[in-house]
Design a protein around this motif. Structure first.
Motif, PDB file in Angstrom:
ATOM      1  N   UNK A 141       0.813  -1.208   0.000  1.00  0.00           N
ATOM      2  CA  UNK A 141       0.000   0.000   0.000  1.00  0.00           C
ATOM      3  C   UNK A 141       0.854   1.269   0.000  1.00  0.00           C
ATOM      4  N   UNK A 142       1.882   1.309   0.841  1.00  0.00           N
ATOM      5  CA  UNK A 142       2.711   2.518   0.936  1.00  0.00           C
ATOM      6  C   UNK A 142       3.442   2.778  -0.376  1.00  0.00           C
ATOM      7  N   UNK A 143       4.079   1.729  -0.923  1.00  0.00           N
ATOM      8  CA  UNK A 143       4.782   1.902  -2.198  1.00  0.00           C
ATOM      9  C   UNK A 143       3.827   2.332  -3.305  1.00  0.00           C
ATOM     10  N   UNK A 144       2.625   1.760  -3.296  1.00  0.00           N
ATOM     11  CA  UNK A 144       1.633   2.102  -4.319  1.00  0.00           C
ATOM     12  C   UNK A 144       1.193   3.559  -4.181  1.00  0.00           C
ATOM     13  N   UNK A 145       0.989   4.018  -2.950  1.00  0.00           N
ATOM     14  CA  UNK A 145       0.571   5.407  -2.755  1.00  0.00           C
ATOM     15  C   UNK A 145       1.678   6.382  -3.151  1.00  0.00           C
ATOM     16  N   UNK A 146       2.925   6.034  -2.864  1.00  0.00           N
ATOM     17  CA  UNK A 146       4.028   6.901  -3.294  1.00  0.00           C
ATOM     18  C   UNK A 146       4.081   6.992  -4.813  1.00  0.00           C
ATOM     19  N   UNK A 147       3.852   5.867  -5.473  1.00  0.00           N
ATOM     20  CA  UNK A 147       3.829   5.883  -6.939  1.00  0.00           C
ATOM     21  C   UNK A 147       2.646   6.700  -7.451  1.00  0.00           C
ATOM     22  N   UNK A 148       1.490   6.562  -6.798  1.00  0.00           N
ATOM     23  CA  UNK A 148       0.317   7.347  -7.189  1.00  0.00           C
ATOM     24  C   UNK A 148       0.571   8.837  -7.001  1.00  0.00           C
ATOM     25  N   UNK A 149       1.272   9.184  -5.933  1.00  0.00           N
ATOM     26  CA  UNK A 149       1.598  10.595  -5.697  1.00  0.00           C
ATOM     27  C   UNK A 149       2.407  11.156  -6.863  1.00  0.00           C
ATOM     28  N   UNK A 150       3.405  10.391  -7.305  1.00  0.00           N
ATOM     29  CA  UNK A 150       4.188  10.833  -8.452  1.00  0.00           C
ATOM     30  C   UNK A 150       3.359  10.929  -9.724  1.00  0.00           C
ATOM     31  N   UNK A 151       2.435   9.978  -9.922  1.00  0.00           N
ATOM     32  CA  UNK A 151       1.572  10.007 -11.103  1.00  0.00           C
ATOM     33  C   UNK A 151       0.678  11.241 -11.112  1.00  0.00           C
ATOM     34  N   UNK A 152       0.057  11.548  -9.974  1.00  0.00           N
ATOM     35  CA  UNK A 152      -0.832  12.710  -9.909  1.00  0.00           C
ATOM     36  C   UNK A 152      -0.050  14.011 -10.107  1.00  0.00           C
ATOM     37  N   UNK A 153       1.163  14.078  -9.562  1.00  0.00           N
ATOM     38  CA  UNK A 153       1.963  15.285  -9.752  1.00  0.00           C
ATOM     39  C   UNK A 153       2.372  15.440 -11.213  1.00  0.00           C
ATOM     40  N   UNK A 154       2.690  14.326 -11.858  1.00  0.00           N
ATOM     41  CA  UNK A 154       3.059  14.392 -13.272  1.00  0.00           C
ATOM     42  C   UNK A 154       1.879  14.853 -14.118  1.00  0.00           C
ATOM     43  N   UNK A 155       0.685  14.404 -13.740  1.00  0.00           N
ATOM     44  CA  UNK A 155      -0.530  14.793 -14.467  1.00  0.00           C
ATOM     45  C   UNK A 155      -1.049  16.160 -14.034  1.00  0.00           C
ATOM     46  N   UNK A 156      -0.397  16.765 -13.042  1.00  0.00           N
ATOM     47  CA  UNK A 156      -0.787  18.077 -12.513  1.00  0.00           C
ATOM     48  C   UNK A 156      -2.218  18.050 -11.961  1.00  0.00           C
ATOM     49  N   UNK A 157      -2.564  16.903 -11.405  1.00  0.00           N
ATOM     50  CA  UNK A 157      -3.837  16.762 -10.710  1.00  0.00           C
ATOM     51  C   UNK A 157      -3.551  17.023  -9.233  1.00  0.00           C
ATOM     52  N   UNK A 158      -3.525  18.304  -8.874  1.00  0.00           N
ATOM     53  CA  UNK A 158      -3.020  18.691  -7.554  1.00  0.00           C
ATOM     54  C   UNK A 158      -3.968  18.309  -6.434  1.00  0.00           C
ATOM     55  N   UNK A 159      -5.259  18.285  -6.689  1.00  0.00           N
ATOM     56  CA  UNK A 159      -6.213  17.866  -5.652  1.00  0.00           C
ATOM     57  C   UNK A 159      -5.991  16.394  -5.295  1.00  0.00           C
ATOM     58  N   UNK A 160      -5.859  15.553  -6.304  1.00  0.00           N
ATOM     59  CA  UNK A 160      -5.620  14.130  -6.044  1.00  0.00           C
ATOM     60  C   UNK A 160      -4.266  13.921  -5.372  1.00  0.00           C
ATOM     61  N   UNK A 161      -3.255  14.683  -5.805  1.00  0.00           N
ATOM     62  CA  UNK A 161      -1.926  14.560  -5.205  1.00  0.00           C
ATOM     63  C   UNK A 161      -1.957  14.933  -3.726  1.00  0.00           C
ATOM     64  N   UNK A 162      -2.648  16.022  -3.397  1.00  0.00           N
ATOM     65  CA  UNK A 162      -2.739  16.446  -1.999  1.00  0.00           C
ATOM     66  C   UNK A 162      -3.464  15.399  -1.156  1.00  0.00           C
ATOM     67  N   UNK A 163      -4.484  14.775  -1.726  1.00  0.00           N
ATOM     68  CA  UNK A 163      -5.236  13.750  -1.000  1.00  0.00           C
ATOM     69  C   UNK A 163      -4.358  12.534  -0.715  1.00  0.00           C
ATOM     70  N   UNK A 164      -3.605  12.072  -1.710  1.00  0.00           N
ATOM     71  CA  UNK A 164      -2.731  10.913  -1.513  1.00  0.00           C
ATOM     72  C   UNK A 164      -1.636  11.239  -0.507  1.00  0.00           C
ATOM     73  N   UNK A 165      -1.031  12.440  -0.609  1.00  0.00           N
ATOM     74  CA  UNK A 165       0.020  12.826   0.333  1.00  0.00           C
ATOM     75  C   UNK A 165      -0.513  12.894   1.763  1.00  0.00           C
ATOM     76  N   UNK A 166      -1.738  13.388   1.928  1.00  0.00           N
ATOM     77  CA  UNK A 166      -2.338  13.450   3.262  1.00  0.00           C
ATOM     78  C   UNK A 166      -2.551  12.043   3.824  1.00  0.00           C
TER      79      UNK A 166
END
Length: 382
Positions: A141-166
């Motif tokens: 789960x942790x590794x997957x969320x870190x990867x998702x964080x990078x994906x959302x940042x690359x896509x500039x989906x900042x709301x999703x990125x902030x949610x995953x980081x939280x």
């Protein structure tokens, strides 16, 4: 009907013998398969260590053929394909694992994570996102969320990125406050671009709340106010920036001086800039001070002193912009120091084989031991 015990006496030894013979045949076959599979497996490892990946892949394919039920061999083969950039083959290997009905839960989750990595490396971000999201509640789960964080940042989906980081921070992975503050600052920029000023202001307020010591929210708050002509408000935000993150104040030093001129707060701003320069000298702060105190003689004197104490190319360029006859005393000394310091790395010899640099020419490189790999010219002359 009478039972003849003689048949029992003959039948038991015969049954035992047939059972023993069958077991011996099974054991021999099993041993033969086990010997063939590890032999190919270790051959693949040896080739991999010797950086012969093509031959290693062939060896692992042979091992998988001998032992198709071994998931570890499939994972090794899939990882090799991914490292070589053969993402389609890696996907097929890991999808084949997921289709196996006899695969345990732990191995299935491992295969799902490997498949998500395949999609990520192949640039199939939508499929990678779905694969990573399916790993919630698993050991990955942790590794997957870190990867998702990078994906959302690359896509500039900042709301999703902030949610995953939280969620990562709540799970105890670490502190993501400053990163989340960046996400909200990016949301503010997007909102401003779309003319939603209230939403931008709210995003910056949230960023300041989440990471009070982060420099960007205060810097960006001042920039918004400055662009809107609210110069006193901009000065307050930048003064708060200087209090909380003094190392970043030089980034807005010149705008700070311009806002002070517009807001008629020159004396206070000059004092702030001079104090900031004493703590962390920089040419940016010198330029800002010059905006508030534009007298040429004082500007050149400050520049000459700075150049002597901090001989940098930036300061030298500032001095060279002044007419030579107007140079302050000591300026030439500082200029010479700056140029000498900047030229020093370019006065070295560099090995053409490994890039090892040295002040002296070598016939044999001390780094890679290659002969005649040092050109006779120094770096700046090549």
């Amino acid at each position: 009907m009478d039972f003849d015990l003689q048949w029992l006496l003959w039948g038991l030894p015969v049954a035992f013998g047939l059972g023993w013979l069958a077991s011996r045949l099974d054991i021999r076959q099993w041993k033969r398969e086990q010997q063939e599979s590890p032999r190919a497996y270790f051959k693949g490892l040896n080739l991999l260590l010797n950086e012969q990946q093509d031959k290693a892949i062939d060896a692992f394919i042979e091992a998988v053929q001998h032992d198709p039920g071994s998931s570890d061999l499939h994972f090794a083969l899939g990882n090799l394909f991914r490292r070589r950039g053969e993402f389609e083959r890696a996907v097929r290997v890991h999808e084949h694992l997921l289709q196996r009905a006899d695969l345990g839960a732990a191995e299935r989750q491992r295969a799902q994570y490997a498949l998500a990595q395949d999609f990520m490396k192949a640039g199939l971000f939508d499929r990678a996102q779905a694969a990573f999201e399916s790993l919630d509640g698993t050991p990955f789960e942790t590794e997957a969320r870190l990867a998702l964080l990078g994906l959302h940042e690359r896509a500039r989906d900042w709301h999703a990125a902030a949610d995953v980081a939280a969620r990562l921070e709540r799970s105890g992975t670490g502190s993501f406050a400053q990163r989340i503050a960046h996400h909200h600052c990016e949301m503010a920029l997007q909102a401003d671009d779309q003319g939603r000023a209230d939403e931008a202001e709210a995003a910056l307020a949230k960023a300041r709340e989440i990471a009070p010591a982060a420099p960007r929210p205060w810097l960006q708050t001042g920039q918004r106010a400055f662009a809107a002509g609210r110069h006193a408000e901009a000065l307050r935000a930048w003064n708060e920036l200087r209090r909380r993150a003094p190392h970043a104040f030089a980034l807005v030093a010149q705008d700070h001086a311009r806002a002070a001129l517009a807001a008629d707060q020159v004396d206070a701003a000059r004092q702030t800039l001079q104090q900031a320069y004493q703590e962390q000298p920089s040419t940016d702060l010198l330029r800002a001070i010059a905006l508030l105190d534009p007298a040429p003689a004082e500007r050149r004197q400050r520049l000459a002193v700075h150049l002597q104490q901090h001989p940098t190319l930036g300061a030298a360029a500032e001095l060279l912009a002044e007419p030579p006859q107007d140079w302050a005393e000591g300026a030439v000394v500082g200029l010479k120091q700056a140029v000498t310091r900047a030229a020093r790395p370019l006065q070295r010899y560099r090995c053409a084989a490994c890039g090892f640099e040295a002040q002296h020419h070598f016939w044999q490189c001390p780094g890679c031991l290659s002969w005649d790999s040092y050109p006779p010219q120094r770096v700046e002359e090549q």
